[in-house]
Design a protein around this motif. Structure first.
Motif, mmCIF file in Angstrom:
data_model
loop_
_atom_site.group_PDB
_atom_site.id
_atom_site.type_symbol
_atom_site.label_atom_id
_atom_site.label_comp_id
_atom_site.label_asym_id
_atom_site.label_seq_id
_atom_site.Cartn_x
_atom_site.Cartn_y
_atom_site.Cartn_z
ATOM 1 N N LYS A 67 -3.729 4.983 9.921
ATOM 2 C CA LYS A 67 -2.768 4.180 9.170
ATOM 3 C C LYS A 67 -1.327 4.491 9.571
ATOM 4 O O LYS A 67 -0.450 3.642 9.437
ATOM 5 C CB LYS A 67 -2.959 4.405 7.660
ATOM 6 C CG LYS A 67 -4.206 3.736 7.097
ATOM 7 C CD LYS A 67 -4.353 4.014 5.621
ATOM 8 C CE LYS A 67 -5.549 3.264 5.037
ATOM 9 N NZ LYS A 67 -5.341 1.810 4.951
ATOM 10 N N GLU A 79 0.846 -1.191 0.000
ATOM 11 C CA GLU A 79 0.000 0.000 0.000
ATOM 12 C C GLU A 79 0.881 1.240 0.000
ATOM 13 O O GLU A 79 1.829 1.331 0.767
ATOM 14 C CB GLU A 79 -0.917 0.013 1.229
ATOM 15 C CG GLU A 79 -1.802 1.250 1.287
ATOM 16 C CD GLU A 79 -2.779 1.240 2.460
ATOM 17 O OE1 GLU A 79 -3.653 2.124 2.506
ATOM 18 O OE2 GLU A 79 -2.660 0.361 3.335
ATOM 19 N N GLN A 114 -4.260 10.538 -0.673
ATOM 20 C CA GLN A 114 -4.666 9.437 -1.550
ATOM 21 C C GLN A 114 -3.724 8.243 -1.371
ATOM 22 O O GLN A 114 -2.569 8.386 -0.962
ATOM 23 C CB GLN A 114 -4.645 9.875 -3.020
ATOM 24 C CG GLN A 114 -5.728 10.888 -3.355
ATOM 25 C CD GLN A 114 -5.812 11.166 -4.840
ATOM 26 O OE1 GLN A 114 -4.791 11.290 -5.516
ATOM 27 N NE2 GLN A 114 -7.030 11.269 -5.352
ATOM 28 N N VAL A 134 -8.548 8.564 8.858
ATOM 29 C CA VAL A 134 -8.042 7.278 8.364
ATOM 30 C C VAL A 134 -6.525 7.357 8.155
ATOM 31 O O VAL A 134 -5.790 6.424 8.495
ATOM 32 C CB VAL A 134 -8.768 6.865 7.060
ATOM 33 C CG1 VAL A 134 -8.092 5.667 6.408
ATOM 34 C CG2 VAL A 134 -10.230 6.561 7.349
ATOM 35 N N VAL A 135 -6.061 8.487 7.626
ATOM 36 C CA VAL A 135 -4.615 8.664 7.440
ATOM 37 C C VAL A 135 -3.897 8.573 8.789
ATOM 38 O O VAL A 135 -2.881 7.886 8.930
ATOM 39 C CB VAL A 135 -4.304 10.017 6.761
ATOM 40 C CG1 VAL A 135 -2.804 10.287 6.752
ATOM 41 C CG2 VAL A 135 -4.847 10.021 5.326
ATOM 42 N N GLU A 193 -7.662 5.370 -3.826
ATOM 43 C CA GLU A 193 -8.603 5.722 -2.763
ATOM 44 C C GLU A 193 -8.241 7.098 -2.206
ATOM 45 O O GLU A 193 -7.064 7.448 -2.136
ATOM 46 C CB GLU A 193 -8.518 4.709 -1.612
ATOM 47 C CG GLU A 193 -8.850 3.278 -2.003
ATOM 48 C CD GLU A 193 -10.333 2.988 -1.965
ATOM 49 O OE1 GLU A 193 -11.096 3.906 -1.624
ATOM 50 O OE2 GLU A 193 -10.715 1.849 -2.280
ATOM 51 N N THR A 194 -9.255 7.860 -1.809
ATOM 52 C CA THR A 194 -9.025 9.122 -1.089
ATOM 53 C C THR A 194 -9.464 8.912 0.357
ATOM 54 O O THR A 194 -10.586 8.484 0.605
ATOM 55 C CB THR A 194 -9.813 10.273 -1.738
ATOM 56 O OG1 THR A 194 -9.370 10.415 -3.092
ATOM 57 C CG2 THR A 194 -9.566 11.581 -1.001
ATOM 58 N N TYR A 195 -8.553 9.187 1.289
ATOM 59 C CA TYR A 195 -8.809 8.904 2.704
ATOM 60 C C TYR A 195 -9.111 10.175 3.488
ATOM 61 O O TYR A 195 -8.585 11.239 3.182
ATOM 62 C CB TYR A 195 -7.590 8.227 3.342
ATOM 63 C CG TYR A 195 -7.224 6.899 2.728
ATOM 64 C CD1 TYR A 195 -8.104 5.820 2.784
ATOM 65 C CD2 TYR A 195 -5.997 6.711 2.097
ATOM 66 C CE1 TYR A 195 -7.772 4.586 2.229
ATOM 67 C CE2 TYR A 195 -5.650 5.482 1.539
ATOM 68 C CZ TYR A 195 -6.540 4.431 1.608
ATOM 69 O OH TYR A 195 -6.206 3.218 1.051
ATOM 70 N N THR A 196 -9.928 10.033 4.529
ATOM 71 C CA THR A 196 -10.174 11.151 5.443
ATOM 72 C C THR A 196 -8.922 11.342 6.307
ATOM 73 O O THR A 196 -8.136 10.408 6.477
ATOM 74 C CB THR A 196 -11.366 10.857 6.369
ATOM 75 O OG1 THR A 196 -11.016 9.733 7.201
ATOM 76 C CG2 THR A 196 -12.621 10.555 5.581
ATOM 77 N N LEU A 214 0.657 5.371 0.473
ATOM 78 C CA LEU A 214 -0.208 6.421 1.003
ATOM 79 C C LEU A 214 0.578 7.730 1.018
ATOM 80 O O LEU A 214 1.672 7.791 1.578
ATOM 81 C CB LEU A 214 -0.653 6.057 2.426
ATOM 82 C CG LEU A 214 -1.346 7.147 3.243
ATOM 83 C CD1 LEU A 214 -2.665 7.532 2.589
ATOM 84 C CD2 LEU A 214 -1.587 6.674 4.669
#
Length: 235
Positions: free
Chosen positions: A155, A92, A129, A151-152, A145-148, A94
């Protein structure tokens, strides 16, 4: 000749994440168990993520792109910040700042009888993203994906040793602390290990955790020298 790669590693026994400054001013933060090989060439800066998870803060240098290779995929940046995690099943990427380009593995030549597979195009990711690539099929189609921001943050919690526990047994929380700290926590009475713990806890800050246990669970800490703390219920 290319310079010999320098290997950075944070072993599984590492106390927590490890921060490494590179010669160009970039910084690599390794999660426990991660390995990165670094090779700076005249026209580009090349890093190979060998295993695990790492966060990259890239010093801007337009004449020398910063390329991280992982599982056949290449992630290229000029001046930006991004995270890459790799497991047996997936990798992944990010992005938290700036923009990166993610290139798929070079296409294999199809057999003469086979229809050519549709080419997988590179993807550009902006801050917030990410893209997940299955390890078994890195040339399969990718979805960006676009994360809030929440969520970032979740992660990247490993980077700050911040863990969100939800009714986790005290024994499990202690295990995480003992992995990262020289001072070891010991449960001093039967049944105490089942006490449910909830909250965002910074695993590098033992004192604030002990304060939390005292105030919210009435669990006292008995210090034995500098390397052992026994936990018991308050009388």
């Amino acid at each position: 000749t290319s310079p010999v790669p320098v290997r950075l590693a944070a072993g599984d026994s590492a106390q927590s994440s490890e921060r490494h400054a590179l010669e160009d001013g970039s910084v690599v933060v390794l999660n426990r168990g991660a390995q990165v090989a670094v090779r700076f060439e005249p026209k580009r800066r090349v890093l190979d993520l060998v295993s695990g998870e790492a966060y990259f803060q890239v010093a801007e240098d337009t004449s020398r792109p910063f390329v991280v290779r992982v599982g056949g995929v290449a992630v290229t940046a000029v001046g930006t910040e991004f995270n890459i995690s790799m497991t047996a099943e997936r990798l992944e990427v990010l992005v938290t700042k700036g923009r990166v380009r993610v290139d798929p593995p070079p296409a294999a030549s199809p057999a003469p009888s086979a229809a050519p597979a549709p080419a997988l195009l590179e993807r550009t990711l902006d801050a917030g993203q990410g893209v997940v690539v299955p390890t078994a099929a890195p040339a399969a189609s990718w979805v960006v994906e676009t994360y809030t921001p929440q969520v970032v943050e979740q992660k990247l919690a490993w980077k700050y040793d911040l863990v969100d526990f939800r009714a986790a047994p005290l024994s499990d929380v202690i295990l995480e602390f003992n992995r990262r700290n020289h001072t070891q926590l010991v449960i001093g009475e039967e049944g105490l290990g089942h006490e449910p713990i909830t909250g965002k806890i910074r695993l590098g800050n033992l004192d604030s955790f002990l304060e939390l246990l005292d105030v919210t669970h009435h669990i006292r800490a008995e210090r034995h020298g500098t390397s052992k703390i026994v936990l018991r219920r308050a009388p």
